[in-house]
Design an enzyme around this catalytic site. Structure first.
Site, PDB file in Angstrom:
ATOM      1  N   GLU A   1       0.826  -1.202   0.000  1.00 41.14           N
ATOM      2  CA  GLU A   1       0.000   0.000   0.000  1.00 41.14           C
ATOM      3  C   GLU A   1       0.864   1.258   0.000  1.00 41.14           C
ATOM      4  OE1 GLU A   1      -2.878   0.214   3.088  1.00 41.14           O
ATOM      5  OE2 GLU A   1      -3.824  -1.692   2.562  1.00 41.14           O
TER       6      GLU A   1
ATOM      7  N   CYS B   1       2.872   8.586   1.805  1.00 36.50           N
ATOM      8  CA  CYS B   1       3.059   7.641   2.904  1.00 36.50           C
ATOM      9  C   CYS B   1       3.516   6.326   2.288  1.00 36.50           C
ATOM     10  CB  CYS B   1       1.751   7.459   3.675  1.00 36.50           C
ATOM     11  SG  CYS B   1       1.857   6.299   5.056  1.00 36.50           S
TER      12      CYS B   1
ATOM     13  N   CYS C   1       3.787  -6.838   7.940  1.00 34.59           N
ATOM     14  CA  CYS C   1       4.526  -6.326   9.097  1.00 34.59           C
ATOM     15  C   CYS C   1       4.596  -7.401  10.172  1.00 34.59           C
ATOM     16  CB  CYS C   1       3.831  -5.087   9.659  1.00 34.59           C
ATOM     17  SG  CYS C   1       4.717  -4.348  11.053  1.00 34.59           S
TER      18      CYS C   1
ATOM     19  N   CYS D   1       0.781  -5.359  15.907  1.00 38.22           N
ATOM     20  CA  CYS D   1       0.103  -4.452  16.841  1.00 38.22           C
ATOM     21  C   CYS D   1      -1.400  -4.706  16.813  1.00 38.22           C
ATOM     22  CB  CYS D   1       0.399  -3.002  16.465  1.00 38.22           C
ATOM     23  SG  CYS D   1       2.160  -2.564  16.586  1.00 38.22           S
TER      24      CYS D   1
ATOM     25  N   CYS E   1      -3.754  -2.570  14.392  1.00 36.91           N
ATOM     26  CA  CYS E   1      -3.276  -2.321  13.030  1.00 36.91           C
ATOM     27  C   CYS E   1      -3.708  -3.424  12.068  1.00 36.91           C
ATOM     28  CB  CYS E   1      -1.756  -2.189  13.029  1.00 36.91           C
ATOM     29  SG  CYS E   1      -1.057  -1.914  11.394  1.00 36.91           S
TER      30      CYS E   1
ATOM     31  N   CYS F   1      -3.948   1.686   7.758  1.00 35.22           N
ATOM     32  CA  CYS F   1      -2.903   0.961   7.066  1.00 35.22           C
ATOM     33  C   CYS F   1      -3.204  -0.526   7.021  1.00 35.22           C
ATOM     34  CB  CYS F   1      -1.568   1.206   7.760  1.00 35.22           C
ATOM     35  SG  CYS F   1      -0.182   0.498   6.865  1.00 35.22           S
TER      36      CYS F   1
END
Length: 346
Positions: free
Chosen positions: A99, A112, A119, A123, A126, A338
Site C-alpha cells: 500500500e 506515505c 509487518c 500491533c 493495526c 494501514c
C-alpha cells in the site's frame, strides 16, 4: 568488489541507483559516460518504466539491454476519498502487493510509503499486522512508490512519511538507501522525510549515528509498560524506560527534535491518568506529541474517543508543557487505516 558481485548487481533494478552508479553501468556495457546522465534523467525526471522507451539511446543498444529492469511496480488498485487522498495497491515484480498513500493539500503532496510487505510487529490496532509479514522491500521498491504518486497527481512530491506497511527499522539499510535516493535523486529534502518506528532495540541509536536530517517518529501508543505490551506484543522485549532512554540519546546525538505518535483508543489509553503518565515520561527533552484518534478497522473492537475526550487529553499535556497536536487521518472513506485496503482487495 568481486566479479561475481558485480554481475549479480548488474541484474538488479536500476531505480534507486545514483548518477555515478548508473554511469558505471552504461560504461560497463560499452556506452559513453554521458549516457549515464541520460539514463538518470529518464528514470528520475521522466519516470521511465523500461529501457526500451528511452529514445535517446541507440535502438540497437536498447534491444540489447531490454531485459534489464528499471524496477517499476504496477498499480493494482486505486481508491480516492472525497478529500482527494488516494490510496494505491501496488503489485511488485514477485506479485506481492503493498500500500501507498498520496495525501495532497494546496501547498504539499505527502507520500506515505511502505517499507515491508506486511509487518511482523502484530500491533493489536493495526490491519497490516493482522495480515502477517512476507518480506522487506528493496530500495527501488520504496523509491518507486514516490514516483507512482508523483505521476498520478502530476505534481511534485514535497514530503515523505515512512508510516505505511511495515517496521522501517527492521529494514534499516534498505530504508536508508531509499532515503538517499529520495533526497539526492528526487530532490526531496531530508528535513521533509519522517521515519516512524514502534521501537527496535539498538536501531534507534544506530539511526542516530547515521546523522541524517530526517525526523524520527516513535509510536508509543501507551503511557506505561503493561499497557504497551497489551497493544504492541514486541514491547515486552524493549521496556518503555529503555526505549525512552534511547530516544533521549537520539536527541543528544542528532540535535533533532523527536516526535512521539500516540493513537487514542477510547476507554483504553485516553484517560487523564494516561495523559499525566505520558507527560511525566517525556518531560525534559526536545519532543513533540502527535495524538492520532483511532482509525477503525473491521478486525478489532477498538473505538475512536469523542472530541471532548481528545480535547481533555490535549489540555492535560499542554498544562504540563508538552508540545502536542492532533492529527486526524485523511481519506477515511478510502479505507485509510494501514493494511485495510490490501485486506479487502486481495
Amino acid at each position: 568488489m568481486t566479479a561475481e558481485f558485480q554481475e549479480s548487481r548488474s541484474h538488479n533494478p536500476l531505480l534507486g541507483r545514483s548518477l555515478d552508479e548508473l554511469t558505471a553501468w552504461v560504461v560497463a556495457r560499452g556506452q559513453p559516460a554521458y549516457r549515464g546522465k541520460q539514463l538518470y534523467n529518464w528514470i528520475y525526471d521522466r519516470s521511465a518504466r523500461s529501457l526500451g522507451e528511452i529514445t535517446v539511446f541507440p535502438k540497437s543498444w536498447r534491444q540489447q539491454v531490454a531485459d534489464f529492469p528499471i524496477g517499476r511496480s504496477q498499480v493494482h488498485y486505486r481508491s480516492q476519498a472525497p478529500d482527494e487522498t488516494v490510496k494505491y495497491l501496488l503489485k511488485l515484480a514477485d506479485d506481492t502487493v503493498i500500500e501507498t498513500v498520496g495525501i495532497p493539500t494546496k501547498k504539499r503532496l505527502t507520500v506515505c510509503v511502505s517499507s515491508q510487505v506486511g509487518c511482523p510487529m502484530a500491533c493489536e490496532f493495526c490491519a497490516t499486522g493482522k495480515g502477517g509479514f512476507i518480506r522487506n522491500l528493496a530500495p527501488h521498491e520504496i523509491v518507486d512508490q514516490v514516483l507512482q504518486v508523483r505521476e498520478d497527481f502530476g505534481r511534485r512530491v514535497s514530503h515523505i512519511v515512512f508510516m505505511g506497511m511495515g517496521e522501517p527499522l527492521l529494514n534499516l539499510d534498505n530504508v536508508l538507501a531509499a532515503v538517499r535516493s529520495i533526497n539526492e535523486d528526487l530532490g526531496i529534502g531530508q528535513r521533509s522525510i519522517t521515519i516512524s518506528t514502534v521501537g527496535i532495540r539498538d536501531r534507534i541509536v544506530k539511526l542516530a549515528r547515521h546523522r541524517g536530517q530526517f525526523t524520527l517518529a516513535v509510536s508509543l501508543h501507551a503511557s506505561n509498560q503493561p499497557q504497551r505490551e497489551q497493544l504492541i506484543p514486541s514491547a515486552g522485549g524493549y521496556p518503555l524506560d529503555a526505549l525512552i532512554a534511547d530516544c533521549r540519546d537520539y536527541v543528544k546525538l542528532t540535535g533533532r527534535r523527536l516526535t512521539f505518535e500516540y493513537i487514542l483508543l477510547a476507554g483504553v489509553n485516553d484517560t487523564l491518568e494516561n495523559a499525566v503518565e505520558l507527560a511525566d515520561l517525556l518531560r525534559g527533552f526536545q519532543t513533540h506529541v502527535n495524538l492520532i484518534p483511532y482509525n477503525p478497522i473491521n478486525e478489532v473492537d477498538f473505538k475512536r474517543p469523542d472530541r471532548r475526550r481528545i480535547d481533555d487529553f490535549v489540555a492535560a499535556l499542554e498544562a504540563r508543557h508538552i508540545a502536542v497536536s492532533v492529527r486526524y487521518s485523511r481519506g477515511l472513506e478510502a479505507d485509510a487505516a494501514c493494511g485495510q485496503l490490501r485486506a479487502l482487495k486481495l
